[in-house]
Each structure stands twice: as structure tokens, then as C-alpha cells.
Design an enzyme around this catalytic site. Structure first.
Site, PDB file in Angstrom:
ATOM      1  N   THR A 110       0.837  -1.209   0.000  1.00 44.68           N
ATOM      2  CA  THR A 110       0.000   0.000   0.000  1.00 44.68           C
ATOM      3  C   THR A 110       0.873   1.262   0.000  1.00 44.68           C
ATOM      4  OG1 THR A 110      -0.085  -0.171   2.399  1.00 44.68           O
ATOM      5  CG2 THR A 110      -1.975  -1.049   1.184  1.00 44.68           C
TER       6      THR A 110
ATOM      7  N   ASP B  56       3.921   4.094  -1.168  1.00 43.11           N
ATOM      8  CA  ASP B  56       4.079   5.013  -2.282  1.00 43.11           C
ATOM      9  C   ASP B  56       4.742   4.375  -3.504  1.00 43.11           C
ATOM     10  OD1 ASP B  56       3.171   7.599  -2.208  1.00 43.11           O
ATOM     11  OD2 ASP B  56       5.207   8.346  -2.582  1.00 43.11           O
ATOM     12  N   LEU B  57       5.808   3.627  -3.232  1.00 40.92           N
ATOM     13  CA  LEU B  57       6.546   3.032  -4.346  1.00 40.92           C
ATOM     14  C   LEU B  57       5.653   2.074  -5.127  1.00 40.92           C
ATOM     15  CD1 LEU B  57       9.400   2.706  -5.682  1.00 40.92           C
ATOM     16  CD2 LEU B  57       9.600   0.626  -4.318  1.00 40.92           C
ATOM     17  N   ALA B  58       4.909   1.242  -4.386  1.00 43.07           N
ATOM     18  CA  ALA B  58       4.038   0.269  -5.041  1.00 43.07           C
ATOM     19  C   ALA B  58       3.008   0.999  -5.899  1.00 43.07           C
ATOM     20  CB  ALA B  58       3.357  -0.613  -3.997  1.00 43.07           C
TER      21      ALA B  58
ATOM     22  N   ASP C 265       1.045  -7.667  10.067  1.00 43.50           N
ATOM     23  CA  ASP C 265       1.821  -6.727  10.868  1.00 43.50           C
ATOM     24  C   ASP C 265       3.239  -7.311  10.872  1.00 43.50           C
ATOM     25  OD1 ASP C 265       3.251  -5.582  12.926  1.00 43.50           O
ATOM     26  OD2 ASP C 265       1.491  -5.274  14.188  1.00 43.50           O
TER      27      ASP C 265
ATOM     28  N   ASP D 141      18.694  -1.160  -7.876  1.00 46.01           N
ATOM     29  CA  ASP D 141      19.088   0.220  -8.129  1.00 46.01           C
ATOM     30  C   ASP D 141      18.340   0.553  -9.410  1.00 46.01           C
ATOM     31  OD1 ASP D 141      20.333   2.483  -9.282  1.00 46.01           O
ATOM     32  OD2 ASP D 141      22.008   2.194  -7.912  1.00 46.01           O
ATOM     33  N   HIS D 142      17.276   1.326  -9.306  1.00 43.14           N
ATOM     34  CA  HIS D 142      16.404   1.431 -10.479  1.00 43.14           C
ATOM     35  C   HIS D 142      17.089   2.126 -11.661  1.00 43.14           C
ATOM     36  CE1 HIS D 142      15.407   5.524  -9.065  1.00 43.14           C
ATOM     37  NE2 HIS D 142      14.964   5.755 -10.270  1.00 43.14           N
TER      38      HIS D 142
ATOM     39  N   LYS E  32      17.190   1.545 -16.272  1.00 39.46           N
ATOM     40  CA  LYS E  32      16.889   2.578 -17.270  1.00 39.46           C
ATOM     41  C   LYS E  32      17.485   2.179 -18.616  1.00 39.46           C
ATOM     42  CE  LYS E  32      16.568   6.420 -13.998  1.00 39.46           C
ATOM     43  NZ  LYS E  32      15.330   7.145 -14.202  1.00 39.46           N
TER      44      LYS E  32
ATOM     45  N   HIS F 288      23.038   5.297  -7.439  1.00 39.56           N
ATOM     46  CA  HIS F 288      22.798   5.598  -8.859  1.00 39.56           C
ATOM     47  C   HIS F 288      24.013   6.206  -9.566  1.00 39.56           C
ATOM     48  CE1 HIS F 288      18.860   4.806  -7.438  1.00 39.56           C
ATOM     49  NE2 HIS F 288      18.523   6.022  -7.083  1.00 39.56           N
TER      50      HIS F 288
ATOM     51  N   LYS G 118      14.897  18.886 -14.599  1.00 34.62           N
ATOM     52  CA  LYS G 118      15.052  17.463 -14.285  1.00 34.62           C
ATOM     53  C   LYS G 118      15.808  16.834 -15.448  1.00 34.62           C
ATOM     54  CE  LYS G 118      13.570  13.195 -12.995  1.00 34.62           C
ATOM     55  NZ  LYS G 118      14.176  12.554 -11.861  1.00 34.62           N
TER      56      LYS G 118
HETATM   57  C1  BG6 Z   1      15.528   7.651  -5.842  1.00 39.80           C
HETATM   58  C2  BG6 Z   1      15.814   8.675  -4.775  1.00 39.80           C
HETATM   59  O1  BG6 Z   1      16.341   6.535  -5.667  1.00 39.80           O
HETATM   60  O2  BG6 Z   1      15.787   8.230  -7.117  1.00 39.80           O
HETATM   61  C3  BG6 Z   1      14.956   9.906  -4.982  1.00 39.80           C
HETATM   62  O3  BG6 Z   1      15.529   8.114  -3.514  1.00 39.80           O
HETATM   63  C4  BG6 Z   1      15.131  10.446  -6.370  1.00 39.80           C
HETATM   64  O4  BG6 Z   1      15.275  10.905  -4.021  1.00 39.80           O
HETATM   65  C5  BG6 Z   1      14.965   9.341  -7.403  1.00 39.80           C
HETATM   66  O5  BG6 Z   1      14.151  11.432  -6.562  1.00 39.80           O
HETATM   67  C6  BG6 Z   1      15.331   9.836  -8.794  1.00 39.80           C
HETATM   68  O6  BG6 Z   1      14.979   8.863  -9.730  1.00 39.80           O
HETATM   69  P1  BG6 Z   1      14.630   9.240 -11.229  1.00 39.80           P
HETATM   70  O7  BG6 Z   1      14.352   7.929 -11.901  1.00 39.80           O
HETATM   71  O8  BG6 Z   1      13.426  10.138 -11.189  1.00 39.80           O
HETATM   72  O9  BG6 Z   1      15.832   9.954 -11.767  1.00 39.80           O
END
Ligand code: BG6
Length: 518
Positions: free
Chosen positions: A19, A21-23, A94, A185-186, A190, A248, A353
Site C-alpha cells: 500500500t 508510495d513506491l508500489a 503486521d 538500483d532502479h 533505465k 545511482h 530534471k
Molecule cells: C531515488 C531517490 O532513488 O531516485 C529519490 O531516492 C530520487 O530521491 C529518485 O528522486 C530519482 O529517480 P529518477 O528515476 O526520477 O531519476
């Protein structure tokens, strides 16, 4: 590396923090995309876990609202979404109560009985203090004992420093083997970060110049316009160094600096990445001020809106010393890179950005040509990660129609606009197929912390000044000074108002079209 399978094996994804935010923002859109692309096996189920008491139906409604809020255009048809929503189940747990894990186990087993499978993918999308304890309870409740495979995806932050990361790793390793742990590490999901490897190793033109003889510096920028948002309780302890640089930014350094792997196999690639971290010059605490700049945003204006200073954000201490900006000059001390500065810069509340990597090549040994400013621009290879994906090479060529003047021209390749749900989609798909190439191995994480810890110590001990910068700017002036000290400059990133190569080109074509001298 990803193999040719187009669909995952049947399994159950057990999503802790369902529930959160990330999900809601990233994981459901990513899973739904996989479903739409027919990449999820028809028997694959998602067992969502969180504290609140919901029925499956109620949870599906909540997931639908989240999709409508965060990824409204992703839903192609409501029928298709309803079809996906049937995969969603819910169990209230829980995280600190042993009994609840017993309930979870029986819900999971009854789902598995219907589908006749026992492959389990656990995903911990929750506050980091739960990582170790939840993994422990997955073990003690017997959830980790399965007839099929089991894997654990774990979100960042992986520790707060080397010592806490090591302690967490020890806890996890009592339940899962290293090859079963997928540390997210998202950025590694990318498109253009994955593409770095292909650009470098599938094009023979780059390898001969990919070294300190031809490259003057490397610049990696990841700027954001958002502030701390609702995350002060986490960010106050993390700051930009732990939030962005430890993971990152260093991952991008590794992808740029690594040697070609012997084979395109997961461990061969990760081995080469780790060697970069081993070669990274580790600063002593007293060297940090010379190489690292830290900043914090002050009030300012972003896209015509006034925004508050960091210390006026909700739940941030008025005297907070947390950095929201870091610029650094790194050196990879090996044969290939000795002497080449790798400049990193990341911050919140900056002008645009953008995530971009610029490889600046050395100047010609002798200038035969000049541009209007009397100086020929260097060649650049620019890899655009976000918000658009693509790359361009900046070359020098004769200005059309004019005699002696040389202008920068770009050979450009643009793909699409980037979004991080797609990164999660790729990473999910890889983890579901057992491909851990784009996840971080423990030795990578540990070396990254060992590099970052002395910098964090210098910050805590106030050995580097905390510079304020106005929101909507490019960070403190000290970040400019850092690169100017080496007679370099930060190159403009996508979206930055400047005489970038696009503007120059636009001007040149516009005036040429009108038949005037540009
Ligand atoms: C997350 C950080 O790992 O990466 C955030 O915790 C940051 O603070 C985000 O905003 C940035 O990711 P992206 O994909 O929007 O560049």
C-alpha cells in the site's frame, strides 16, 4: 544477461509494502505493463502484503485508483486492467507479529495449490528498518522453504554506511543465498544506462578512444526539480550523498569506466564493474573538501513557482545540515583512466530534471580552425538518460555558406521519453527470469559504502562547507569552481536554457533557410 525468454515462469510475487508510495507509483504500473505485453505467465499471482485489513476486492479497488492517479494513460482498456487485477490478492500482515506470517503462509499455499506451483519472489518495498526482521520472519515461518525457486528483491537504501550494510547483508544471507538476492538500483533498469554497455562494446569506433589519451573528462549529472517532498524522515538521515551518489551515480561511473567483460554473462559483467570501484581513488576525510562540494537548497523559483528552502520543508529541522546537492571530482586510478576527472553532480530543486552523461574528448593538439569565440569546441559524446532517452555526438564542421567559421554540429539519436516505471518493468522481468545482471552484488554495495563513508564523515564533522543555493539554480558556485580548477566547465544538459548545440544548430538552419548569413 537477459535471455530470449519472452515470458516469466509461473510464480507468486509476494509484495511487502503493497500500500506504500513506491508500489502505487511505480510497481503496479510496471507489473501491469508486463501483463499487457503478455510477459507474465497466466498463472502468475501477486500476493500483496501490508498492515491494513483489506479484502482482495477492496485492495483491487485501491490499486485501480492508484493506477488512475499515477499512470492514467497506461490503462489501455478497463477490461484489460480488470483482467490484470484478478492476479492481485491481499493479506494483512503486521510485520512484527509472528502469527501474521503463519496466516500469510496459509494464504500463499492455498494460492499455490490452485496453480500448482511453488516459485516465490519476495519483494521488500518497505522502510529499511524492516528489511532484516522481515527476512528473518520469512525464514522462521517457513515461507522461505519452497519446492520451487525463491528470490528476494530488496529496495534501497541497502544500509546507511558500510557497517550497517554489512549487518543487513549478514541477516539476509542467513535466509537467502547471494544469487537469490536482487538488490534494486532502479537506474540500472533505465534504458540508456543499460545501453551504455551496448554503445561501448558493440561499436568499434569507441574502444580506441575510450581512455585517458583521448578523453579529457566525464560528467554525470542527475538534477531534479522536486524538493524533499513528503520524505523528510528518510531524507534527513540520507541526504543526496546516500540517496543518489552511493548508488545511482556510482553505478553510472561503473558502466562508463568498466573494462569489456570476457563474456556477456552476469558475473563477468559484475566482476568488471566491481573492479572500477576497487580502482576508485578513496578520499581520506581530510581530502574530501578538495574533491566534494555539498549544498542545500534555499528558497527560490522553479518554473515560475516560488518554493521554500529545505529547512522550511515539513518535518525538516530548522538547523538541518543535510545536503540536498553534491558535486564531486572522482578519479579511477587504473591504466585506462588515470588522470581523467569523473565529475558527478546531483541535487534536488535544481533548474531542470535531467540525467545525462557527457564524455568530453581532448582538444586537437593544434587548432587550425576557430569558431566565432576564437576557440574550437571539443567533441562530446552525450548519453541522455532522462527525461528523453538518446545520445548525440558533437562534432565541428564548417558553417554552411560562411567561409572560415566552424560550428558545432550534432549527430543525434533520440528514442522516447523516459519514465522510471519502465525501469521497474525491466528489473521485475529480469528478477522473474532469474537474471541478476542489472542488480547490485554485495561486493559492489560494500565497496560503494567504503568509498562514501569518509565523505559522509567529512560532512558530519563539518570539514566541508554547506553551501546554500537558490532553488531553481544549478547548485552552489563552488560546484562551478570544482571543474574550473581543472580548466573544465559543466556542459549544459537537456532542457537547460543556453546556447546548447541544438540552439546553435537551430539558429544556423533558420538563417540559412532564409538565405541570410547566419
Ligand atoms: C531515488 C531517490 O532513488 O531516485 C529519490 O531516492 C530520487 O530521491 C529518485 O528522486 C530519482 O529517480 P529518477 O528515476 O526520477 O531519476
Amino acid at each position: 544477461m537477459a535471455n530470449d525468454e519472452h515470458q516469466t515462469e509461473p510464480h507468486t510475487l509476494i509484495l511487502f509494502g503493497a500500500t506504500g508510495d513506491l508500489a502505487r507509483r511505480k510497481l503496479f504500473p510496471a507489473l501491469y505493463q508486463l501483463h499487457q505485453r503478455k510477459r507474465l505467465h497466466p498463472s502468475t499471482r501477486i500476493l500483496n502484503v501490508a498492515r491494513s485489513a483489506y479484502t482482495d476486492e477492496r485492495f483491487r479497488d485501491l490499486a485501480t485508483s492508484a493506477m488512475k492517479e499515477f499512470a492514467p494513460t497506461a490503462i489501455q482498456s478497463m477490461d484489460d486492467w480488470t483482467d490484470f487485477a484478478k492476479r492481485l490478492h491481499y493479506c494483512s500482515v503486521d510485520a512484527s507479529r509472528d502469527d501474521d506470517y503463519e496466516t500469510l503462509k496459509s494464504v500463499l499455499e492455498s494460492l499455490e495449490q490452485k496453480n500448482g506451483l511453488q516459485n516465490r519472489l519476495f519483494y521488500l518495498a518497505m522502510a529499511p528498518e524492516f528489511f532484516g526482521p522481515v527476512a528473518g520472519r520469512i525464514q522462521s515461518s517457513g515461507l522461505a522453504q519452497t519446492m520451487g525457486w525463491r528470490r528476494l528483491i530488496i529496495e534501497k537504501p541497502f544500509g546507511h554506511d558500510y557497517a550497517s550494510a554489512e549487518a543487513l547483508n549478514t541477516e539476509l544471507c542467513q535466509v537467502f543465498r547471494e544469487e537469490e538476492i536482487y538488490r534494486i538500483d532502479h537506474y540500472l533498469g533505465k534504458e540508456m544506462v543499460q545501453n551504455i554497455e551496448v554503445i561501448r562494446f558493440a561499436n568499434s569506433i569507441f574502444e580506441p578512444v575510450w581512455n585517458n589519451r583521448s578523453i579529457a573528462n566525464v560528467q554525470i549529472t542527475s538534477s531534479e526539480t522536486v524538493g524533499v517532498e513528503e520524505r523528510a524522515s528518510y531524507y534527513e538521515h540520507a541526504g543526496a550523498l546516500r540517496d543518489m551518489v552511493q548508488n545511482h551515480m556510482l553505478q553510472m561511473v561503473m558502466m562508463i569506466a568498466m573494462e569489456p567483460p570476457s563474456r556477456l554473462k552476469t558475473e563477468a559483467i559484475r566482476d568488471e564493474k566491481v573492479k572500477v570501484l576497487r580502482s576508485l581513488h578513496r578520499f581520506r576525510v581530510d581530502e574530501v573538501a578538495e574533491h566534494v562540494v555539498r549544498g542545500q537548497y534555499d528558497a527560490g523559483v522553479i518554473q515560475n513557482h516560488s518554493v521554500a528552502s529545505y529547512t522550511d520543508e515539513p518535518n525538516v529541522r530548522k538547523d538541518s545540515q543535510t545536503e540536498t546537492f553534491v558535486a564531486a571530482k572522482l578519479f579511477v586510478d587504473n591504466f585506462r583512466w588515470a588522470g581523467v576527472p569523473f565529475y558527478l553532480r546531483t541535487g534536488k530543486r535544481m533548474a531542470v530534471k535531467s540525467t545525462e552523461i557527457v564524455i568530453q574528448f581532448r582538444d586537437m593538439p593544434k587548432h587550425l580552425y576557430f569558431n566565432q569565440d576564437g576557440k574550437l569546441g571539443p567533441n562530446l559524446l552525450v548519453i541522455r538518460v532522462n527525461p528523453v532517452e538518446g545520445m548525440y555526438i558533437q562534432l565541428n564542421a564548417k558553417r554552411p555558406g560562411a567561409e572560415e567559421t566552424v560550428i558545432p554540429v550534432a549527430m543525434e539519436f533520440s528514442q522516447t521519453s523516459a519514465n522510471s516505471a519502465e525501469a521497474y518493468e525491466r528489473l521485475f522481468f529480469d528478477a522473474m527470469r532469474g537474471d541478476s545482471t542489472f542488480f547490485t552484488r554485495w561486493d559492489e554495495v560494500s565497496l560503494a559504502w567504503k568509498f562514501v563513508d569518509p565523505i559522509a564523515a567529512a560532512f558530519t564533522e563539518n570539514r566541508t562547507p554547506l553551501h546554500l543555493y537558490p532553488a531553481g539554480s544549478w547548485g552552489p558556485k563552488a560546484a562551478e569552481d570544482l571543474v574550473q580548477a581543472e580548466a573544465h566547465r559543466w556542459w549544459p544538459v537537456y532542457g537547460q536554457e543556453t546556447t546548447s548545440v541544438e540552439t546553435v544548430l537551430e539558429r544556423a538552419t533558420a538563417t540559412t533557410r532564409e538565405g541570410q548569413e547566419p
